[in-house]
Design a protein around this motif. Structure first.
Motif, PDB file in Angstrom:
ATOM      1  N   TYR A  56     -13.644 -44.864  42.074  1.00 54.41           N
ATOM      2  CA  TYR A  56     -12.970 -44.252  43.315  1.00 54.41           C
ATOM      3  C   TYR A  56     -12.022 -44.513  43.036  1.00 54.41           C
ATOM      4  CZ  TYR A  56     -17.479 -42.930  45.681  1.00 54.41           C
ATOM      5  OH  TYR A  56     -18.481 -42.120  45.457  1.00 54.41           O
ATOM      6  N   GLY A  57     -11.338 -46.334  42.276  1.00 53.91           N
ATOM      7  CA  GLY A  57      -9.806 -45.903  42.029  1.00 53.91           C
ATOM      8  C   GLY A  57      -9.429 -44.775  41.130  1.00 53.91           C
ATOM      9  N   GLY A  58      -9.895 -44.682  40.579  1.00 50.54           N
ATOM     10  CA  GLY A  58      -9.173 -43.719  39.107  1.00 50.54           C
ATOM     11  C   GLY A  58      -9.707 -42.291  40.382  1.00 50.54           C
ATOM     12  N   GLY A  60      -9.154 -41.790  42.909  1.00 47.76           N
ATOM     13  CA  GLY A  60      -8.379 -41.838  44.127  1.00 47.76           C
ATOM     14  C   GLY A  60      -6.874 -41.027  43.780  1.00 47.76           C
ATOM     15  N   THR A  61      -6.806 -42.404  42.716  1.00 45.16           N
ATOM     16  CA  THR A  61      -5.476 -41.836  42.152  1.00 45.16           C
ATOM     17  C   THR A  61      -5.260 -41.008  41.353  1.00 45.16           C
ATOM     18  OG1 THR A  61      -5.310 -44.438  41.396  1.00 45.16           O
ATOM     19  CG2 THR A  61      -3.423 -43.309  40.672  1.00 45.16           C
ATOM     20  N   SER A  62      -5.974 -40.300  41.126  1.00 40.55           N
ATOM     21  CA  SER A  62      -5.476 -38.796  40.763  1.00 40.55           C
ATOM     22  C   SER A  62      -5.338 -37.611  41.461  1.00 40.55           C
ATOM     23  CB  SER A  62      -6.061 -38.486  39.494  1.00 40.55           C
ATOM     24  OG  SER A  62      -7.662 -38.591  39.994  1.00 40.55           O
ATOM     25  N   TYR A  64      -4.671 -38.582  44.727  1.00 43.16           N
ATOM     26  CA  TYR A  64      -3.300 -39.182  45.787  1.00 43.16           C
ATOM     27  C   TYR A  64      -1.943 -38.064  44.925  1.00 43.16           C
ATOM     28  CZ  TYR A  64       1.268 -40.629  46.650  1.00 43.16           C
ATOM     29  OH  TYR A  64       2.388 -41.273  46.916  1.00 43.16           O
ATOM     30  N   PHE A  65      -1.872 -38.079  43.649  1.00 42.30           N
ATOM     31  CA  PHE A  65      -1.119 -37.520  42.686  1.00 42.30           C
ATOM     32  C   PHE A  65      -0.858 -35.941  42.805  1.00 42.30           C
ATOM     33  CE2 PHE A  65      -0.121 -42.321  40.349  1.00 42.30           C
ATOM     34  CZ  PHE A  65       0.837 -41.479  40.877  1.00 42.30           C
ATOM     35  N   TYR A  66      -2.453 -35.430  42.674  1.00 43.15           N
ATOM     36  CA  TYR A  66      -2.776 -34.404  42.771  1.00 43.15           C
ATOM     37  C   TYR A  66      -1.734 -33.604  43.734  1.00 43.15           C
ATOM     38  CZ  TYR A  66      -5.017 -29.381  43.777  1.00 43.15           C
ATOM     39  OH  TYR A  66      -5.061 -28.199  44.065  1.00 43.15           O
ATOM     40  N   ASP A  68       0.540 -34.901  46.263  1.00 46.15           N
ATOM     41  CA  ASP A  68       1.905 -35.268  45.948  1.00 46.15           C
ATOM     42  C   ASP A  68       2.399 -34.042  45.489  1.00 46.15           C
ATOM     43  OD1 ASP A  68       3.578 -36.886  46.501  1.00 46.15           O
ATOM     44  OD2 ASP A  68       4.063 -37.249  44.708  1.00 46.15           O
ATOM     45  N   SER A 117      -2.845 -33.611  37.091  1.00 45.29           N
ATOM     46  CA  SER A 117      -3.540 -34.446  38.168  1.00 45.29           C
ATOM     47  C   SER A 117      -5.088 -33.808  37.863  1.00 45.29           C
ATOM     48  CB  SER A 117      -2.950 -34.665  38.973  1.00 45.29           C
ATOM     49  OG  SER A 117      -1.875 -35.472  38.807  1.00 45.29           O
ATOM     50  N   THR A 121      -8.859 -35.480  37.132  1.00 47.63           N
ATOM     51  CA  THR A 121      -9.704 -35.656  38.387  1.00 47.63           C
ATOM     52  C   THR A 121     -11.306 -35.491  37.769  1.00 47.63           C
ATOM     53  OG1 THR A 121      -7.811 -36.295  40.235  1.00 47.63           O
ATOM     54  CG2 THR A 121     -10.439 -35.785  40.694  1.00 47.63           C
TER      55      THR A 121
END
Length: 172
Positions: A56-58, A60-62, A64-66, A68, A117, A121
């Motif tokens: 979920y961290g990986g 979620g981070t990707s 988020y960048f998508y 943004d 991104s 994901t």
């Protein structure tokens, strides 16, 4: 009348003993299916709980960048459309002071980063499924005392030094 107890026990060969401890052959496919339905569920099924926050961290981070980079792309695209209509300077603090060429560059970079991104994901999602499948397969892997790997430290009196030895043994 006194009955004798039977002291003779039949020992099963190791292969039959291992077969008696049968494993579920559908376990890897179940784990992969669960991870495909809900990321991290296959890791939960395999009882590898520590991997769930990584999944979920990986993702979620990707994601988020998508999102943004998608916002940056839309801002630059909207500003460029206004410039094409003849509105030179706008009040947008993010992209209002860029030239047309700079806006095109910002759009291209944001679009490239957004697409990257998205691919990351999707890659993490696929890796989540593969990990659940492989982990379920490896839980069925036989690790017993017949096959061992033992590092040992031995003293060599000739040269007065210790040596690290690696011993791999297989017992029949």
């Amino acid at each position: 009348m006194k009955a004798q107890t039977d002291s003779l026990k039949i020992a099963l060969p190791k292969q039959l003993e291992q077969y008696a401890r049968a494993t579920d052959p559908l376990s890897p496919s179940k784990a992969a299916f669960y991870s495909a339905v809900l990321p991290g569920l296959g890791q939960f099924y395999n009882k590898s709980y520590w991997k769930i926050p990584l999944v979920y961290g990986g993702m979620g981070t990707s994601l988020y960048f998508y999102l943004d980079n998608s916002k940056k792309y839309n801002r630059a695209r909207d500003e460029y459309k206004l410039r094409l209509r003849g509105i030179d300077q706008t009040d947008n603090p993010k992209v209002g002071k860029y030239t047309k060429d700079q806006l095109i560059t910002v759009q291209r970079n944001a679009q490239r980063n957004r697409d990257l991104s998205l691919f990351i994901t999707i890659g993490i999602y696929i890796l989540n499924i593969v990990d659940a499948n492989v982990d379920a397969h490896l839980q069925q892997f036989n690790v017993d005392e017949d096959l061992s790997f033992k590092p040992t430290l031995e003293y060599n009196p000739v040269i007065n030094q210790n040596h690290l030895n690696l011993n791999v043994s297989y017992k029949f």
